[in-house]
Write an enzyme that holds these catalytic residues in place. Structure first.
Site, PDB file in Angstrom:
ATOM      1  NE  ARG A   1      -2.930  -3.166  -1.837  1.00 54.04           N
ATOM      2  CZ  ARG A   1      -2.480  -4.068  -0.974  1.00 54.04           C
ATOM      3  NH1 ARG A   1      -1.180  -4.327  -0.934  1.00 54.04           N
ATOM      4  NH2 ARG A   1      -3.304  -4.701  -0.153  1.00 54.04           N
TER       5      ARG A   1
ATOM      6  CE  LYS B   1      -7.667   0.733   4.430  1.00 55.53           C
ATOM      7  NZ  LYS B   1      -8.078   1.014   3.021  1.00 55.53           N
TER       8      LYS B   1
ATOM      9  CG  HIS C   1      -5.053   2.956  -4.722  1.00 57.51           C
ATOM     10  ND1 HIS C   1      -4.893   2.235  -3.565  1.00 57.51           N
ATOM     11  CD2 HIS C   1      -5.621   4.129  -4.363  1.00 57.51           C
ATOM     12  CE1 HIS C   1      -5.358   2.943  -2.540  1.00 57.51           C
ATOM     13  NE2 HIS C   1      -5.803   4.092  -3.000  1.00 57.51           N
TER      14      HIS C   1
ATOM     15  NE  ARG D   1      -3.583  -2.251   2.692  1.00 58.87           N
ATOM     16  CZ  ARG D   1      -3.289  -3.462   3.147  1.00 58.87           C
ATOM     17  NH1 ARG D   1      -2.052  -3.722   3.568  1.00 58.87           N
ATOM     18  NH2 ARG D   1      -4.198  -4.412   3.173  1.00 58.87           N
TER      19      ARG D   1
ATOM     20  CE1 TYR E   1      -5.618  -2.032  -4.232  1.00 60.78           C
ATOM     21  CE2 TYR E   1      -7.277  -3.301  -3.047  1.00 60.78           C
ATOM     22  CZ  TYR E   1      -6.466  -2.188  -3.155  1.00 60.78           C
ATOM     23  OH  TYR E   1      -6.497  -1.238  -2.168  1.00 60.78           O
TER      24      TYR E   1
ATOM     25  CG  HIS F   1      -5.599  -7.832  -0.535  1.00 66.94           C
ATOM     26  ND1 HIS F   1      -4.799  -7.708  -1.654  1.00 66.94           N
ATOM     27  CD2 HIS F   1      -6.222  -6.640  -0.386  1.00 66.94           C
ATOM     28  CE1 HIS F   1      -4.945  -6.495  -2.164  1.00 66.94           C
ATOM     29  NE2 HIS F   1      -5.790  -5.827  -1.410  1.00 66.94           N
TER      30      HIS F   1
END
Length: 330
Positions: free
Chosen positions: A285, A202, A282, A175, A317, A308
């Protein structure tokens, strides 16, 4: 302008400043009551990035005519105007939460759960929908084009940093906040590649930590070599790995912000002739996830790299593309 009107404007600006200041001070992790373990754990329950986002949301509300306390009708009007300005539904939901917390902190009745606010948000969702804008993944061809452009337009040190950010950001699938949070003590180089320790992230608020491995690549686009070149060029031995670089190739002491990654990606893609609107931080990623999925890697293996927790979250994603990738990601 009369003195009366001038005084009113000054007073309004002061109240706006004080309200935002009070909200920020109550949400800083360092602002705890000494000796009160309950307050300390409450402050630790939210990530600092979340607190900054709430403070930013409240500032926007206050600078656009809002106040605390406000009535349900005033909040509903603000939300309707925000929707007309094109604000995403997810962002409005977060701002409602920030405004709600500001009222609770001041022991005021919150308008967030009132009927008029609920109806306005329901209408906004039905009109605008709730699907978030998805940026394009930075695929291998995009990445190589961006790297070439960087070499042409930037001075050597700045080019070394941007190359390292793009290559490490893609290969690690980290991230943005994780990428800019990497420090020298988190790096372990080896003949086979690079281990990056992430003390927290996160989705890891309990700080179990995890390690991201980047293998050494072949050719001139090895992420590990790019990072080593940047560190040597910048003379970085301690502290943050990725830092600001001024126009004279001067290196800052502090680390970059997550938003800086997005700006670097956008600037690089503009140099290739692409539309910057379609890309963000983003994209790195998403580019890794999409490339890995197209090559047939199992989802558990992709999640092991990205961090994840579920296939459902990972699926957001993985973007559909019409391109075929080469056997290696880089």
């Amino acid at each position: 302008m009369s003195n009366k009107h001038s005084n009113i404007l000054v007073a309004d600006k002061y109240r706006t400043h004080q309200t935002a200041k009070n909200f920020r001070s109550k949400n800083k992790p360092s602002q705890v009551i000494k000796g009160d373990p309950v307050q300390e754990y409450i402050d630790a329950s939210q990530a600092s990035a979340t607190k900054r986002a709430y403070a930013s949301d409240l500032r926007h509300f206050l600078t656009h005519g809002g106040k605390v306390p406000c009535t349900p009708k005033q909040l509903a009007k603000y939300l309707a105007e925000s929707a007309n300005d094109g604000l995403a539904v997810a962002t409005m939901d977060r701002r409602i939460t920030a405004i709600h917390k500001a009222h609770i902190n001041q022991k005021r009745a919150s308008p967030a759960h009132s009927e008029i606010v609920r109806q306005v948000m329901q209408g906004i969702r039905r009109t605008l929908g709730t699907k978030q804008r998805q940026v394009k993944p930075l695929m291998k061809d995009d990445l190589l084009a961006a790297l070439e452009a960087i070499e042409k337009v930037h001075m050597p040190v700045r080019a070394a940093r941007d190359r390292a950010i793009l290559l490490v950001g893609f290969a690690s699938a980290m991230r943005r906040s994780e990428l800019v949070g990497v420090r020298m003590e988190h790096l372990t180089f080896s003949p086979t590649g690079l281990d990056i320790e992430l003390p927290t992230s996160k989705t890891d608020q309990e700080k179990h930590g995890r390690t991201v491995f980047i293998p050494r690549g072949r050719g001139g686009h090895c992420p590990v070599q790019a990072l080593m070149h940047w560190l040597k060029s910048a003379g970085i031995r301690t502290g943050h790995v990725f830092r600001s670089v001024n126009r004279y190739d001067g290196i800052a002491k502090q680390g970059l912000t997550p938003q800086s990654v997005a700006l670097i990606v956008k600037a690089a893609m503009v140099q290739t002739g692409a539309d910057a609107y379609n890309f963000s931080g983003h994209s790195l990623r998403a580019g890794y996830c999409t490339s890995a999925a197209e090559q047939g890697q199992p989802t558990w293996q992709i999640r092991e790299q990205t961090g994840h927790r579920s296939d459902t979250t990972l699926a957001k994603y993985i973007r559909s593309t019409s391109r075929k990738t080469t056997p290696s990601l880089l």
